[in-house]
Design a protein around this motif. Structure first.
Motif, short mmCIF file in Angstrom:
data_model
loop_
_atom_site.label_atom_id
_atom_site.label_comp_id
_atom_site.label_asym_id
_atom_site.label_seq_id
_atom_site.Cartn_x
_atom_site.Cartn_y
_atom_site.Cartn_z
N ILE A 143 29.59 22.58 43.66
CA ILE A 143 29.61 21.61 42.56
C ILE A 143 30.23 22.24 41.32
N ALA A 144 29.80 23.46 41.01
CA ALA A 144 30.32 24.15 39.83
C ALA A 144 31.75 24.60 40.04
N VAL A 145 32.06 25.07 41.24
CA VAL A 145 33.41 25.57 41.54
C VAL A 145 34.44 24.45 41.40
N PHE A 146 34.04 23.22 41.68
CA PHE A 146 34.97 22.09 41.61
C PHE A 146 35.53 21.90 40.20
N VAL A 147 34.77 22.33 39.19
CA VAL A 147 35.23 22.18 37.81
C VAL A 147 36.42 23.09 37.52
N ILE A 148 36.53 24.23 38.22
CA ILE A 148 37.59 25.20 37.94
C ILE A 148 38.97 24.60 38.14
N PRO A 149 39.30 24.07 39.31
CA PRO A 149 40.63 23.48 39.47
C PRO A 149 40.84 22.25 38.60
N MET A 150 39.76 21.51 38.30
CA MET A 150 39.91 20.37 37.39
C MET A 150 40.34 20.83 36.01
N ALA A 180 46.28 19.01 32.53
CA ALA A 180 47.70 18.86 32.20
C ALA A 180 48.12 17.39 32.11
N ILE A 181 47.57 16.56 32.96
CA ILE A 181 47.99 15.15 32.97
C ILE A 181 47.59 14.45 31.67
N ALA A 182 46.63 15.04 30.95
CA ALA A 182 46.18 14.44 29.69
C ALA A 182 47.03 14.87 28.50
N ILE A 213 42.23 11.90 39.74
CA ILE A 213 40.95 11.60 39.09
C ILE A 213 41.12 11.52 37.58
N SER A 214 41.85 12.49 37.03
CA SER A 214 42.05 12.51 35.58
C SER A 214 42.87 11.31 35.12
N GLY A 215 43.87 10.94 35.92
CA GLY A 215 44.66 9.76 35.57
C GLY A 215 43.79 8.51 35.49
N GLY A 216 42.85 8.38 36.43
CA GLY A 216 41.93 7.25 36.40
C GLY A 216 40.99 7.29 35.22
N LEU A 217 40.49 8.51 34.89
CA LEU A 217 39.59 8.65 33.75
C LEU A 217 40.30 8.33 32.44
N THR A 245 50.42 21.69 37.44
CA THR A 245 50.06 21.57 36.03
C THR A 245 51.03 20.66 35.27
N TYR A 246 52.33 20.86 35.49
CA TYR A 246 53.32 20.19 34.65
C TYR A 246 54.17 19.13 35.35
N LEU A 247 54.02 18.96 36.65
CA LEU A 247 54.76 17.89 37.31
C LEU A 247 54.37 16.51 36.77
N PRO A 248 53.08 16.27 36.46
CA PRO A 248 52.75 14.98 35.84
C PRO A 248 53.51 14.75 34.53
N VAL A 249 53.70 15.82 33.75
CA VAL A 249 54.47 15.69 32.51
C VAL A 249 55.92 15.39 32.84
N ALA A 250 56.45 16.03 33.90
CA ALA A 250 57.83 15.78 34.30
C ALA A 250 58.02 14.34 34.77
#
Length: 405
Positions: A7-14, A20-22, A143-147, A215-220
């Motif tokens: 549960i905690a480890v999942f936060v690391i890649p997020m 970056a998408i934000a 997930i971040s895009g949806g949030l 990290t940066y493909l969403p920006v691209a």
């Protein structure tokens, strides 16, 4: 034990790919200063890298459960601070603290797994660990895009805090394990182990070939194709599935064979991203994205287990710290170089400083300029991954030669 850690480890890649998408949305509200925006992502990476070594040494002394719990508490506080940040300075500071916390989570979590399990059980535990990391890296943009679509960019960091709450509450149930021996403040003698060193270089290749793009493909996509955060999150899915299934596949194969296949996929996938251009059908990018996903995902189920098994038991915490230092340090360098180089290339083509900054942040309107800069960065990254492959292969051959003689 495993669910609590995961549960905690999942936060690391997020914290890496989901943040970056934000960036275009953060820039729209808090300002588009390139340096300050880069530290929203890279500040996390830098402190994660530096404190991985610090926590590696500390965890052997204070215990792996204590290290893990301190890390989760820091992540919770930093995530809440990020969600409430009134300006980029506060947000950057919060991301630095989040990196410190996630370094403790990773070091304490991997050390607990390595000490609590052995043999095939350890392999399975680390395969799950790799899958969770891959799940987070791959699905975080979606997930971040949806949030962002539902709440705005602050919802991304609020979600990190929400995940940290149950992990902190349940962490008291973890076993209280620690090393029986005191270690030196910095034990880089581990890097004289050729197999351990070769394994630590695999994430370096992944940093340049995969993490920078994650990290940066969403920006691209925003800058070249003018996609929204929600559309970008969906388009990132072709990179997700391979990272999800890759660790389980890789854990069953010969380590060096899996590593060679994955590194070749990284190079091919990186070069395939040259297809991203104004007016080009984005479907052409699916195969390169799948290759990148497998290139990163295949070795994730074996790197930590193999590396920690290659060192003495009393050095596991320190070895975990060194491994995470190299992993996150290379990611910080790779992501930072990407952002600086892309911004510089765009600035050479757009004399207007403010317009150049907005373009580098992913604002639509200068698609051709962004695509041209992006292509040069992809070529450079493919070269860097190839150099890392050569180094890994030379270390492996030297190890084999030493074993035979």
């Amino acid at each position: 034990m495993i669910p609590i850690i995961m549960i905690a480890v999942f936060v690391i890649p997020m914290g890496i790919s989901g943040t970056a998408i934000a960036l275009p949305h953060i820039a729209g509200e808090l300002g588009s200063s390139p340096a300050m925006l880069q530290w929203v992502v890279n500040g996390f990476n830098v402190t994660f890298a530096v404190f991985s070594l610090v926590w590696g040494i500390a965890s052997d002394r204070i215990g792996y459960r204590a290290t893990f719990r301190l890390g989760v508490a820091l992540v919770l506080a930093a995530s809440a601070m990020s969600a409430l940040a009134p300006n980029l300075l506060v947000l950057d500071a919060a991301r630095l603290v989040a990196g410190v916390g996630c370094a403790a989570v990773a070091t304490g979590g991997t050390s607990l797994l390595s000490n609590a399990f052995s043999g095939a059980e350890r392999g399975r535990a680390f395969a799950v660990f790799g899958t969770v990391i891959g799940l987070g890296l791959a699905l975080s943009p979606t997930i971040s895009g949806g949030l962002i679509a539902l709440f705005d960019w602050r919802g991304v960091f609020a979600a990190h805090a929400v995940l940290a709450v149950p992990a902190l509450a349940l962490s008291a149930l973890l076993p209280n394990l620690r090393s029986a021996e005191r270690r030196k403040l910095a034990d880089f003698s581990l890097l004289r182990n050729q197999y351990f060193l070769a394994l630590t270089l695999v994430p370096v290749a992944g940093a340049f070939g995969f993490v920078t793009l994650l990290t940066y493909l969403p920006v691209a996509f925003s800058g070249v194709a003018a996609l929204s955060a929600g559309e970008t999150g969906l388009l990132m899915l072709p990179m997700a599935i391979p990272v999800l299934i890759g660790p389980m596949i890789g854990a069953r194969g010969s380590p060096m064979t899996i590593i060679r296949v994955s590194l070749a996929a990284l190079v091919l996938g990186t070069l395939g991203m040259l297809l991203l251009a104004p007016g080009t059908w984005l479907g052409w990018l699916v195969l390169p994205m799948v290759l990148l996903g497998f290139g990163f995902g295949l070795p994730m189920g074996l790197i930590d287990a193999e590396a920690l098994a290659a060192v003495p038991a009393h050095s596991i915490g320190t070895a975990s710290g060194v491994l995470n230092l190299v992993r996150m340090g290379s990611e910080a360098i790779a992501v930072g170089l990407y952002a600086v180089t892309l911004t510089w290339l765009i600035g050479r083509s757009i004399p207007d400083r403010d317009l150049a900054h907005d373009t580098a942040a992913g604002h639509p309107g200068q698609a051709a300029v962004y695509a041209n800069a992006f292509h040069w960065v992809m070529i450079a990254q493919a070269v860097l991954v190839t150099i890392t492959i050569i180094a890994i292969e030379r270390l492996h051959r030297a190890r084999v030669k030493t074993a035979v003689s």
